[in-house]
Write a protein that holds these residues in place. Structure first.
Motif, mmCIF file in Angstrom:
data_model
loop_
_atom_site.group_PDB
_atom_site.id
_atom_site.type_symbol
_atom_site.label_atom_id
_atom_site.label_comp_id
_atom_site.label_asym_id
_atom_site.label_seq_id
_atom_site.Cartn_x
_atom_site.Cartn_y
_atom_site.Cartn_z
ATOM 1 N N ARG A 138 -3.456 10.728 1.305
ATOM 2 C CA ARG A 138 -4.615 10.858 2.184
ATOM 3 C C ARG A 138 -4.211 11.020 3.645
ATOM 4 O O ARG A 138 -4.749 11.858 4.342
ATOM 5 C CB ARG A 138 -5.504 9.621 2.015
ATOM 6 C CG ARG A 138 -6.742 9.594 2.880
ATOM 7 C CD ARG A 138 -7.714 10.716 2.500
ATOM 8 N NE ARG A 138 -8.839 10.804 3.382
ATOM 9 C CZ ARG A 138 -9.993 10.191 3.208
ATOM 10 N NH1 ARG A 138 -10.171 9.420 2.163
ATOM 11 N NH2 ARG A 138 -10.958 10.343 4.072
ATOM 12 N N TYR A 139 -3.284 10.194 4.131
ATOM 13 C CA TYR A 139 -2.954 10.214 5.551
ATOM 14 C C TYR A 139 -1.502 10.616 5.773
ATOM 15 O O TYR A 139 -0.584 9.991 5.265
ATOM 16 C CB TYR A 139 -3.227 8.851 6.185
ATOM 17 C CG TYR A 139 -4.682 8.461 6.071
ATOM 18 C CD1 TYR A 139 -5.669 9.250 6.660
ATOM 19 C CD2 TYR A 139 -5.070 7.349 5.352
ATOM 20 C CE1 TYR A 139 -7.004 8.921 6.549
ATOM 21 C CE2 TYR A 139 -6.407 7.002 5.240
ATOM 22 C CZ TYR A 139 -7.366 7.797 5.830
ATOM 23 O OH TYR A 139 -8.690 7.480 5.713
ATOM 24 N N LEU A 186 -3.219 12.742 10.407
ATOM 25 C CA LEU A 186 -4.244 13.651 9.903
ATOM 26 C C LEU A 186 -4.744 13.171 8.553
ATOM 27 O O LEU A 186 -3.983 12.614 7.761
ATOM 28 C CB LEU A 186 -3.676 15.057 9.692
ATOM 29 C CG LEU A 186 -3.136 15.824 10.871
ATOM 30 C CD1 LEU A 186 -2.594 17.172 10.416
ATOM 31 C CD2 LEU A 186 -4.190 16.005 11.933
ATOM 32 N N ASP A 187 -6.004 13.426 8.286
ATOM 33 C CA ASP A 187 -6.547 13.279 6.947
ATOM 34 C C ASP A 187 -6.060 14.504 6.186
ATOM 35 O O ASP A 187 -6.376 15.643 6.551
ATOM 36 C CB ASP A 187 -8.077 13.238 7.014
ATOM 37 C CG ASP A 187 -8.718 13.082 5.654
ATOM 38 O OD1 ASP A 187 -8.354 13.840 4.720
ATOM 39 O OD2 ASP A 187 -9.592 12.217 5.519
ATOM 40 N N PHE A 188 -5.267 14.300 5.154
ATOM 41 C CA PHE A 188 -4.632 15.399 4.424
ATOM 42 C C PHE A 188 -5.668 16.321 3.774
ATOM 43 O O PHE A 188 -5.446 17.512 3.623
ATOM 44 C CB PHE A 188 -3.683 14.835 3.368
ATOM 45 C CG PHE A 188 -2.863 15.870 2.657
ATOM 46 C CD1 PHE A 188 -1.867 16.559 3.317
ATOM 47 C CD2 PHE A 188 -3.086 16.152 1.321
ATOM 48 C CE1 PHE A 188 -1.096 17.513 2.665
ATOM 49 C CE2 PHE A 188 -2.325 17.104 0.662
ATOM 50 C CZ PHE A 188 -1.331 17.782 1.331
ATOM 51 N N GLU A 189 -6.793 15.756 3.400
ATOM 52 C CA GLU A 189 -7.843 16.537 2.733
ATOM 53 C C GLU A 189 -8.574 17.454 3.707
ATOM 54 O O GLU A 189 -8.814 18.620 3.425
ATOM 55 C CB GLU A 189 -8.836 15.576 2.086
ATOM 56 C CG GLU A 189 -9.880 16.231 1.227
ATOM 57 C CD GLU A 189 -10.770 15.191 0.571
ATOM 58 O OE1 GLU A 189 -11.991 15.415 0.580
ATOM 59 O OE2 GLU A 189 -10.255 14.185 0.076
ATOM 60 N N LEU A 209 -7.695 17.808 7.170
ATOM 61 C CA LEU A 209 -6.811 18.171 8.279
ATOM 62 C C LEU A 209 -7.383 17.764 9.641
ATOM 63 O O LEU A 209 -6.984 18.288 10.673
ATOM 64 C CB LEU A 209 -6.462 19.663 8.263
ATOM 65 C CG LEU A 209 -5.724 20.141 7.020
ATOM 66 C CD1 LEU A 209 -5.404 21.624 7.129
ATOM 67 C CD2 LEU A 209 -4.453 19.336 6.772
ATOM 68 N N GLU A 210 -8.297 16.813 9.634
ATOM 69 C CA GLU A 210 -8.845 16.280 10.876
ATOM 70 C C GLU A 210 -7.940 15.167 11.399
ATOM 71 O O GLU A 210 -7.406 14.370 10.630
ATOM 72 C CB GLU A 210 -10.244 15.713 10.645
ATOM 73 C CG GLU A 210 -11.274 16.776 10.372
ATOM 74 C CD GLU A 210 -12.658 16.183 10.190
ATOM 75 O OE1 GLU A 210 -13.010 15.251 10.932
ATOM 76 O OE2 GLU A 210 -13.369 16.667 9.295
ATOM 77 N N VAL A 211 -7.782 15.125 12.714
ATOM 78 C CA VAL A 211 -7.023 14.034 13.341
ATOM 79 C C VAL A 211 -7.860 12.768 13.223
ATOM 80 O O VAL A 211 -9.008 12.723 13.654
ATOM 81 C CB VAL A 211 -6.724 14.355 14.824
ATOM 82 C CG1 VAL A 211 -6.087 13.156 15.510
ATOM 83 C CG2 VAL A 211 -5.837 15.581 14.936
ATOM 84 N N VAL A 212 -7.269 11.731 12.621
ATOM 85 C CA VAL A 212 -7.982 10.465 12.462
ATOM 86 C C VAL A 212 -7.406 9.365 13.357
ATOM 87 O O VAL A 212 -8.008 8.312 13.520
ATOM 88 C CB VAL A 212 -8.000 9.993 10.988
ATOM 89 C CG1 VAL A 212 -8.789 10.965 10.125
ATOM 90 C CG2 VAL A 212 -6.585 9.808 10.449
#
Length: 167
Positions: free
Chosen positions: A48-49, A72-75, A77-80
């Motif tokens: 996930r991350y 990043l959230d691997f699913e 690709l958003e920066v978390v």
């Protein structure tokens, strides 16, 4: 430094025994909340991350650096998560021993994130530096992975450094 590097290299895990899956959360467990807390053990969980770390140096003062950690959230690709710190380094650059100069800064960023207990701690870390493609088989990525107990991928600009014997 050679002795410490060899000791840490003896703790390197080279086989992939993670049971990560790469499906979406809804495929994985019927949920689509997107807020799953990830177990750091990674056993039986989807990847996930994914984090990335790097150090950038001042052109006018190479002892002044800025370290950065981005997750990043691997699913999606958003920066978390993102964090950085600026430091004055005291150890000079020594070819073949970059990890001793850079890893304390990067470890600090990972430890700061872990203390925040955000549930977003990376399961996999990409590192700007060599891992096992280092001339002695243990570059910054490997060094950081062993010390932080996290799987790493070295993303070096070159394979090793010229002029350093391999053993």
């Amino acid at each position: 430094m050679c002795r410490e590097q060899e000791f840490l290299k003896s703790r390197l895990v080279l086989q992939d025994d993670f049971s990560w899956t790469l499906g979406t959360s809804s495929e994985q467990n019927g949920s689509s909340s997107g807020t799953d807390v990830v177990d750091r053990s990674t056993k039986g969980h989807r990847l996930r991350y994914v984090g990335g770390v790097d150090l950038s140096f001042s052109k006018s003062d190479p002892s002044f650096a800025c370290g950065a950690l981005v997750v990043l959230d691997f699913e999606t690709l958003e920066v978390v998560y993102e964090d950085f710190c600026t430091v004055q380094l005291t150890l000079p650059y020594i070819p073949g021993f970059l990890a001793f100069r850079e890893s304390p800064v990067l470890l600090n960023l990972l430890e700061r994130m872990e203390r925040k207990d955000s549930g977003l701690y990376p399961q996999l870390l990409m590192v700007d530096g060599n891992g096992i493609l280092h001339p002695r088989g243990f570059g910054l990525a490997s060094h950081l992975g062993v010390l932080a107990n996290i799987p790493t991928i070295g993303v070096g600009k070159t394979v090793g450094q010229p002029g350093i014997p391999s053993r």
